[in-house]
Design a protein around this motif. Structure first.
Motif, PDB file in Angstrom:
ATOM      1  N   VAL A 148      67.025  11.966  37.625  1.00 61.64           N
ATOM      2  CA  VAL A 148      66.644  11.452  38.898  1.00 61.64           C
ATOM      3  C   VAL A 148      66.837  12.378  40.071  1.00 61.64           C
ATOM      4  N   ALA A 149      65.586  12.613  40.820  1.00 63.51           N
ATOM      5  CA  ALA A 149      65.485  13.776  41.847  1.00 63.51           C
ATOM      6  C   ALA A 149      66.668  13.724  42.765  1.00 63.51           C
ATOM      7  N   ALA A 150      67.036  12.464  43.279  1.00 58.64           N
ATOM      8  CA  ALA A 150      68.092  12.231  44.189  1.00 58.64           C
ATOM      9  C   ALA A 150      69.478  12.795  43.633  1.00 58.64           C
ATOM     10  N   ARG A 151      69.520  12.454  42.573  1.00 60.71           N
ATOM     11  CA  ARG A 151      70.727  12.774  41.652  1.00 60.71           C
ATOM     12  C   ARG A 151      71.198  14.323  41.633  1.00 60.71           C
ATOM     13  N   TRP A 152      69.774  15.154  41.165  1.00 64.07           N
ATOM     14  CA  TRP A 152      69.906  16.457  41.082  1.00 64.07           C
ATOM     15  C   TRP A 152      70.308  17.164  42.461  1.00 64.07           C
ATOM     16  N   GLN A 153      69.496  16.542  43.525  1.00 66.49           N
ATOM     17  CA  GLN A 153      69.955  17.035  45.155  1.00 66.49           C
ATOM     18  C   GLN A 153      71.415  17.010  45.446  1.00 66.49           C
ATOM     19  N   GLU A 154      71.881  15.669  44.928  1.00 68.98           N
ATOM     20  CA  GLU A 154      73.373  15.252  44.992  1.00 68.98           C
ATOM     21  C   GLU A 154      74.209  16.519  44.363  1.00 68.98           C
ATOM     22  N   ALA A 155      73.896  16.786  43.066  1.00 73.39           N
ATOM     23  CA  ALA A 155      74.439  17.858  42.101  1.00 73.39           C
ATOM     24  C   ALA A 155      74.457  19.101  42.787  1.00 73.39           C
ATOM     25  N   LEU A 156      73.317  19.518  43.540  1.00 74.59           N
ATOM     26  CA  LEU A 156      73.011  20.674  44.157  1.00 74.59           C
ATOM     27  C   LEU A 156      74.041  20.701  45.215  1.00 74.59           C
ATOM     28  N   GLU A 157      74.144  19.742  46.205  1.00 78.93           N
ATOM     29  CA  GLU A 157      75.132  19.847  47.413  1.00 78.93           C
ATOM     30  C   GLU A 157      76.592  20.182  46.891  1.00 78.93           C
ATOM     31  N   ALA A 158      76.919  19.329  45.566  1.00 78.89           N
ATOM     32  CA  ALA A 158      78.317  19.548  45.322  1.00 78.89           C
ATOM     33  C   ALA A 158      78.432  20.676  44.290  1.00 78.89           C
ATOM     34  N   GLY A 159      77.641  21.295  44.039  1.00 86.12           N
ATOM     35  CA  GLY A 159      77.668  22.853  43.279  1.00 86.12           C
ATOM     36  C   GLY A 159      77.615  22.434  41.809  1.00 86.12           C
ATOM     37  N   PHE A 160      77.010  21.727  41.290  1.00 87.49           N
ATOM     38  CA  PHE A 160      76.647  21.476  39.929  1.00 87.49           C
ATOM     39  C   PHE A 160      75.271  21.120  39.422  1.00 87.49           C
ATOM     40  N   ALA A 161      74.427  21.548  40.010  1.00 85.92           N
ATOM     41  CA  ALA A 161      73.000  21.492  39.665  1.00 85.92           C
ATOM     42  C   ALA A 161      72.638  22.253  38.331  1.00 85.92           C
ATOM     43  N   PRO A 162      71.889  21.397  37.599  1.00 87.81           N
ATOM     44  CA  PRO A 162      71.552  21.934  36.232  1.00 87.81           C
ATOM     45  C   PRO A 162      70.436  23.070  36.564  1.00 87.81           C
ATOM     46  N   PRO A 163      70.028  24.039  35.611  1.00 82.06           N
ATOM     47  CA  PRO A 163      68.712  24.638  35.803  1.00 82.06           C
ATOM     48  C   PRO A 163      67.506  23.809  35.755  1.00 82.06           C
ATOM     49  N   VAL A 164      66.571  23.929  36.038  1.00 80.88           N
ATOM     50  CA  VAL A 164      65.315  23.419  35.940  1.00 80.88           C
ATOM     51  C   VAL A 164      64.089  24.103  35.341  1.00 80.88           C
ATOM     52  N   VAL A 165      63.217  23.296  34.976  1.00 82.26           N
ATOM     53  CA  VAL A 165      61.970  23.690  34.225  1.00 82.26           C
ATOM     54  C   VAL A 165      60.824  23.471  35.333  1.00 82.26           C
ATOM     55  N   LEU A 166      60.377  24.416  36.111  1.00 84.41           N
ATOM     56  CA  LEU A 166      59.582  23.904  37.381  1.00 84.41           C
ATOM     57  C   LEU A 166      58.120  23.437  36.872  1.00 84.41           C
ATOM     58  N   GLU A 167      57.643  24.100  35.651  1.00 83.63           N
ATOM     59  CA  GLU A 167      56.463  23.698  35.210  1.00 83.63           C
ATOM     60  C   GLU A 167      56.441  22.264  34.681  1.00 83.63           C
ATOM     61  N   ALA A 168      57.341  21.604  34.147  1.00 86.55           N
ATOM     62  CA  ALA A 168      57.625  20.351  33.691  1.00 86.55           C
ATOM     63  C   ALA A 168      58.471  19.234  34.828  1.00 86.55           C
ATOM     64  N   THR A 169      58.561  19.920  36.035  1.00 86.56           N
ATOM     65  CA  THR A 169      59.188  19.031  37.283  1.00 86.56           C
ATOM     66  C   THR A 169      58.104  18.500  37.838  1.00 86.56           C
ATOM     67  N   HIS A 170      57.995  17.396  37.995  1.00 85.73           N
ATOM     68  CA  HIS A 170      56.765  16.739  38.622  1.00 85.73           C
ATOM     69  C   HIS A 170      56.978  16.868  40.314  1.00 85.73           C
ATOM     70  N   ALA A 171      55.558  17.058  40.944  1.00 84.73           N
ATOM     71  CA  ALA A 171      55.431  17.484  42.354  1.00 84.73           C
ATOM     72  C   ALA A 171      56.184  16.351  43.027  1.00 84.73           C
ATOM     73  N   SER A 172      56.370  14.941  42.713  1.00 86.80           N
ATOM     74  CA  SER A 172      56.898  14.118  43.759  1.00 86.80           C
ATOM     75  C   SER A 172      58.450  14.396  43.660  1.00 86.80           C
ATOM     76  N   ALA A 173      59.058  15.285  42.951  1.00 84.90           N
ATOM     77  CA  ALA A 173      60.368  15.592  43.188  1.00 84.90           C
ATOM     78  C   ALA A 173      60.703  16.392  44.717  1.00 84.90           C
ATOM     79  N   LEU A 174      59.424  16.952  45.152  1.00 84.66           N
ATOM     80  CA  LEU A 174      59.597  17.679  46.555  1.00 84.66           C
ATOM     81  C   LEU A 174      59.756  16.713  47.517  1.00 84.66           C
TER      82      LEU A 174
END
Length: 189
Positions: A148-174
């Motif tokens: 979930v994009a919002a969960r990834w953002q939440e994890a980023l703000e808490a310092g726990f965001a996992p690595p991502v694969v940009l080519e496999a991440t849908h544009a709607s994540a933006l």
């Protein structure tokens, strides 16, 4: 829908009462073509879409998913698969494409880490425990999964965001996450 060899033809029938014909311009939905244009006042027309199928009968047209529109990743290219093992995606097709019913917007292709799995569990979403009723195998560090994009953002703000694969991440994540943040967490080969 008619299936012939490796070709699938789908028809969309549209009927309009005579009172609305003059006010209505007939246009086919994206991916369809108008097969006939009626001359009568009680208008019925059809549109059709013809696409090739893969051996397992999944519809596939380069640049299109289900014949409708291109699926684009966050860097502007074609959306690439995130994971086939375990099979991920809201549609369980290996990609982080979204659609109706995907209220969580599972569009970020993330590589699981122990820290992210713990963070997610502590916030009410246990990604480690198998849930067969949802075709969910349970994840381990190193697995790729559409999160979930919002969960990834939440994890980023808490310092726990996992690595991502940009080519496999849908544009709607933006809509939820900045491209700069995603790029800063790109999986390093």
């Amino acid at each position: 829908m008619a299936v012939s060899g490796s070709v699938v033809e789908q028809r969309l029938e549209v009927s309009l009462p005579a009172s609305s014909v003059a006010k209505t311009a007939i246009r086919a939905p994206t991916g369809f073509e108008i097969a006939n244009r009626p001359a009568n006042k009680n208008m019925t027309t059809s549109a059709r879409r013809i696409t090739n199928t893969t051996p397992n009968n999944h519809v596939w047209v380069p640049g299109l998913v289900d014949g409708y529109r291109a699926q684009v990743n966050v860097v502007g290219g074609d959306l690439e698969p995130c994971s086939l093992e375990p099979l991920t995606g809201w549609h369980r097709d290996g990609t982080c494409r979204t659609g109706s019913g995907d209220y969580g917007v599972h569009v970020v292709c993330a590589v699981m880490t122990e820290e992210f799995l713990d963070f997610s569990r502590d916030h009410g979403n246990d990604l480690s425990t198998p849930q067969p009723q949802w075709m969910f195998p349970g994840l381990q560090p190193g697995d790729r999964w559409c999160v979930v994009a919002a969960r990834w953002q939440e994890a980023l703000e808490a310092g726990f965001a996992p690595p991502v694969v940009l080519e496999a991440t849908h544009a709607s994540a933006l809509e939820f996450v900045s491209l700069a943040d995603l790029q800063a967490h790109t999986l390093k080969d």
